[in-house]
Design a protein around this motif. Structure first.
Motif, PDB file in Angstrom:
ATOM      1  N   GLN A   1      -5.746  -9.961  -4.419  1.00 19.34           N
ATOM      2  CA  GLN A   1      -6.617  -8.686  -4.312  1.00 19.34           C
ATOM      3  C   GLN A   1      -5.765  -7.488  -4.960  1.00 19.34           C
ATOM      4  O   GLN A   1      -4.726  -7.347  -4.721  1.00 19.34           O
ATOM      5  CB  GLN A   1      -7.045  -8.310  -2.906  1.00 19.34           C
ATOM      6  CG  GLN A   1      -7.697  -9.330  -1.951  1.00 19.34           C
ATOM      7  CD  GLN A   1      -8.262  -8.709  -0.788  1.00 19.34           C
ATOM      8  OE1 GLN A   1      -7.661  -7.897   0.005  1.00 19.34           O
ATOM      9  NE2 GLN A   1      -9.427  -9.220  -0.292  1.00 19.34           N
ATOM     10  N   LYS A   2      -6.498  -6.613  -5.760  1.00 21.24           N
ATOM     11  CA  LYS A   2      -6.038  -5.390  -6.145  1.00 21.24           C
ATOM     12  C   LYS A   2      -6.793  -4.348  -5.988  1.00 21.24           C
ATOM     13  O   LYS A   2      -7.721  -4.085  -5.707  1.00 21.24           O
ATOM     14  CB  LYS A   2      -5.797  -5.603  -7.801  1.00 21.24           C
ATOM     15  CG  LYS A   2      -5.253  -4.445  -8.499  1.00 21.24           C
ATOM     16  CD  LYS A   2      -6.201  -3.455  -9.285  1.00 21.24           C
ATOM     17  CE  LYS A   2      -5.799  -2.083  -9.529  1.00 21.24           C
ATOM     18  NZ  LYS A   2      -6.558  -1.371 -10.392  1.00 21.24           N
ATOM     19  N   TYR A   3      -5.926  -3.316  -5.308  1.00 21.30           N
ATOM     20  CA  TYR A   3      -6.654  -2.086  -4.912  1.00 21.30           C
ATOM     21  C   TYR A   3      -6.065  -0.823  -5.889  1.00 21.30           C
ATOM     22  O   TYR A   3      -5.002  -0.444  -6.205  1.00 21.30           O
ATOM     23  CB  TYR A   3      -6.408  -1.619  -3.353  1.00 21.30           C
ATOM     24  CG  TYR A   3      -7.255  -2.601  -2.492  1.00 21.30           C
ATOM     25  CD1 TYR A   3      -8.338  -2.555  -2.222  1.00 21.30           C
ATOM     26  CD2 TYR A   3      -6.406  -3.648  -2.299  1.00 21.30           C
ATOM     27  CE1 TYR A   3      -9.128  -3.600  -1.429  1.00 21.30           C
ATOM     28  CE2 TYR A   3      -7.030  -4.587  -1.281  1.00 21.30           C
ATOM     29  CZ  TYR A   3      -8.429  -4.360  -0.785  1.00 21.30           C
ATOM     30  OH  TYR A   3      -8.864  -5.388  -0.212  1.00 21.30           O
TER      31      TYR A   3
ATOM     32  N   ARG B   1      -0.985   2.269 -19.041  1.00 17.94           N
ATOM     33  CA  ARG B   1      -2.068   3.078 -18.048  1.00 17.94           C
ATOM     34  C   ARG B   1      -3.042   1.978 -17.798  1.00 17.94           C
ATOM     35  O   ARG B   1      -3.556   1.162 -18.521  1.00 17.94           O
ATOM     36  CB  ARG B   1      -2.772   4.211 -18.662  1.00 17.94           C
ATOM     37  CG  ARG B   1      -2.010   4.971 -19.034  1.00 17.94           C
ATOM     38  CD  ARG B   1      -0.930   5.934 -17.754  1.00 17.94           C
ATOM     39  NE  ARG B   1      -1.561   6.150 -16.596  1.00 17.94           N
ATOM     40  CZ  ARG B   1      -1.920   7.357 -16.389  1.00 17.94           C
ATOM     41  NH1 ARG B   1      -2.041   8.405 -17.154  1.00 17.94           N
ATOM     42  NH2 ARG B   1      -2.601   7.541 -15.084  1.00 17.94           N
ATOM     43  N   GLY B   2      -3.328   1.971 -16.202  1.00 13.05           N
ATOM     44  CA  GLY B   2      -4.136   0.848 -15.906  1.00 13.05           C
ATOM     45  C   GLY B   2      -3.697  -0.488 -15.705  1.00 13.05           C
ATOM     46  O   GLY B   2      -4.428  -1.483 -15.522  1.00 13.05           O
ATOM     47  N   GLY B   3      -2.347  -0.550 -15.873  1.00  8.96           N
ATOM     48  CA  GLY B   3      -1.576  -1.736 -15.919  1.00  8.96           C
ATOM     49  C   GLY B   3      -1.481  -2.533 -14.504  1.00  8.96           C
ATOM     50  O   GLY B   3      -1.192  -3.839 -14.677  1.00  8.96           O
ATOM     51  N   SER B   4      -1.819  -2.107 -13.365  1.00  9.76           N
ATOM     52  CA  SER B   4      -1.917  -2.858 -12.161  1.00  9.76           C
ATOM     53  C   SER B   4      -2.964  -3.945 -12.385  1.00  9.76           C
ATOM     54  O   SER B   4      -2.832  -5.008 -11.674  1.00  9.76           O
ATOM     55  CB  SER B   4      -2.344  -1.862 -10.915  1.00  9.76           C
ATOM     56  OG  SER B   4      -1.625  -1.083 -10.939  1.00  9.76           O
ATOM     57  N   ASP B   5      -4.028  -3.690 -12.934  1.00 12.97           N
ATOM     58  CA  ASP B   5      -4.900  -4.776 -13.248  1.00 12.97           C
ATOM     59  C   ASP B   5      -4.301  -6.100 -13.868  1.00 12.97           C
ATOM     60  O   ASP B   5      -4.590  -7.187 -13.496  1.00 12.97           O
ATOM     61  CB  ASP B   5      -6.172  -4.458 -13.986  1.00 12.97           C
ATOM     62  CG  ASP B   5      -6.850  -3.199 -13.609  1.00 12.97           C
ATOM     63  OD1 ASP B   5      -7.034  -3.098 -12.253  1.00 12.97           O
ATOM     64  OD2 ASP B   5      -7.668  -2.450 -14.487  1.00 12.97           O
ATOM     65  N   THR B   6      -3.640  -5.780 -14.932  1.00 13.96           N
ATOM     66  CA  THR B   6      -2.857  -6.934 -15.530  1.00 13.96           C
ATOM     67  C   THR B   6      -1.752  -7.513 -14.604  1.00 13.96           C
ATOM     68  O   THR B   6      -1.625  -8.704 -14.656  1.00 13.96           O
ATOM     69  CB  THR B   6      -2.034  -6.366 -16.638  1.00 13.96           C
ATOM     70  OG1 THR B   6      -3.059  -5.753 -17.744  1.00 13.96           O
ATOM     71  CG2 THR B   6      -1.400  -7.311 -17.437  1.00 13.96           C
TER      72      THR B   6
END
Ligand code: ASP
Ligand code: MG
Length: 405
Positions: free
Chosen positions: A6-8, A150-155
């Motif tokens: 899960q990613k928050y 930026r937004g790298g947590s999705d990756t």
């Protein structure tokens, strides 16, 4: 036991109250007899705050030291979430990217993940722990901290899902799924239940901000299903996965994305010779600037014009490089415009339907919208236009292609 990742995102964990809510959601999945790995972003606004601090020291800041700084946001949230789960009586452990064995290349600020030592996380899971990993960061083989853009947590979340062969990668955010376009611009925008990774990759690289494009690319390549869900509302969200023939026969166009973060550069009167494109674009690529739409047209007397787009942030640097090239080839001139937007219509249905492009152009023309560049692929048509046309263009296209139905 199945592994669920899960990613928050930052808006889901922006306060300790929200972190407590997230912990409760994690506990539900844990009690469903799953192994849970959670990837978190920094608290809402934190990465920007850190970047602004660094920019006060040096407006052009980048490189190693910046990554040491901006990776700290995620270190705060992993710890707060682990502490919250422990307080609620669950065994949790927080890991930085480096502690989790996420190894990247050495391109600071835009690093790519090269490998993940999955035995580290697996060992903790086998010991019954909920594992919480800092998104957006990794470490080089030399031990330097890197960030993934930026937004790298999705990756991070998708890469961890691949490394652990997870059942699903659930991305929790503040919207309840992927929409046909941005509802702030078109109130008639509809949630999409299922979209192919191919379409999603186009939508996110063309400006839909829901997922980092690199994450979608990764998921498509390794065939992991991603589900985008709301942290705050129940629902099934949007599933992004491989093409499924029965479901996918539906709409010709799945969505309209736009990117306001665009600038356009033109170099006029370069010699029309083999190798010229690589001589112009090579130095720009060396600055790690991603060049997007590229158009070359042959002018007169063996001279050509070359136009392309770059992210607005990289406009100045790209222009500098282009001015240098212009001198080298005796080009006539370099012109640029950083007040443009790119609008893209995406759909796998375009493969089997002709006339989508001409309909798009005629809809725009009848609304007096001037197009300055066009590019097409099998499942996408993109145009560049003045940024003032954005709202009208998106709205008329959304209607004309019946995405509101
Ligand atoms: N905190 C990082 C950012 O704001 C990474 C992420 O949120 O995915 O870009
Ligand atoms: Mg995000």
């Amino acid at each position: 036991m199945a592994i669920i990742v899960q990613k928050y995102g930052g808006t889901s964990i922006g306060t300790v109250e929200k972190i407590s809510h997230v912990a409760d959601k994690i506990i539900v999945e844990k009690n469903n007899n799953n192994d849970i790995v959670v990837v978190v972003s920094a608290m809402d606004g934190e990465t920007n705050r850190l970047l602004d601090l660094a920019k006060k020291i040096n407006p052009e800041v980048n490189g190693r030291e910046l990554d040491v700084l901006i990776s700290t946001g995620e270190q705060v949230t992993i710890s707060l979430l682990a502490l919250t789960l422990i307080k609620k009586g669950y065994d949790a452990i927080s890991l930085t990217g480096s502690q989790a064995g996420i190894v990247t290349n050495t391109v600071f600020n835009k690093a790519r993940i090269e490998s993940i030592n999955n035995s580290i996380i697996k060992n903790y899971l086998n010991n019954g722990k909920i594992v919480i990993v800092a998104g957006f960061q990794g470490v080089t083989v030399d031990g330097d901290i890197t960030t993934l853009g930026r937004g790298g947590s999705d990756t991070s979340a998708v890469a961890i899902s691949v490394a652990l062969d997870a059942k699903e990668c659930q991305i929790f955010t503040d919207v309840d799924g992927v929409y046909t376009t941005d509802p702030r611009i078109s109130p008639g925008a509809k949630k999409i239940d299922h979209i192919t990774s191919e379409e999603m990759l186009e939508l996110s690289s063309q400006g839909s901000k829901v997922l980092q494009p690199r994450a979608v690319e990764f998921a498509g390549k390794y065939d992991v299903g991603i589900r985008v869900l709301s942290t705050f509302a129940d629902g099934t969200g949007t599933l992004i996965s491989k093409e499924n023939e029965q479901e996918m026969e539906k709409a010709i166009i799945s969505g309209i994305a736009f990117n306001e973060d665009e600038a356009q550069l033109t170099i006029r009167g370069v010699p029309d010779q083999p190798g010229i494109a690589s001589l112009i674009l090579g130095p720009i690529a060396e600055c790690n600037i991603e060049v997007d739409m590229i158009v070359q047209n042959v002018g007169e007397d063996g001279l050509a014009n070359f136009t392309f787009t770059v992210p607005r942030n990289d406009y100045k640097e790209a222009k500098k490089s282009l001015l240098k090239s212009a001198k080298n080839f005796n080009a006539k001139k370099v012109i640029g415009n950083d007040k443009i937007v790119k609008i893209s219509m995406v759909g796998v249905g375009m493969r089997t339907h002709a006339g989508i492009a001409s309909k798009m152009f005629s809809v725009l023309a009848s609304n007096n919208i001037n197009i300055s560049m066009i590019s097409t692929s099998e499942i996408k048509i993109s145009i560049v236009t003045d940024e003032n046309n954005l709202d009208t263009a998106v709205n008329v296209l959304h209607k004309a292609f019946e995405l509101d139905k």
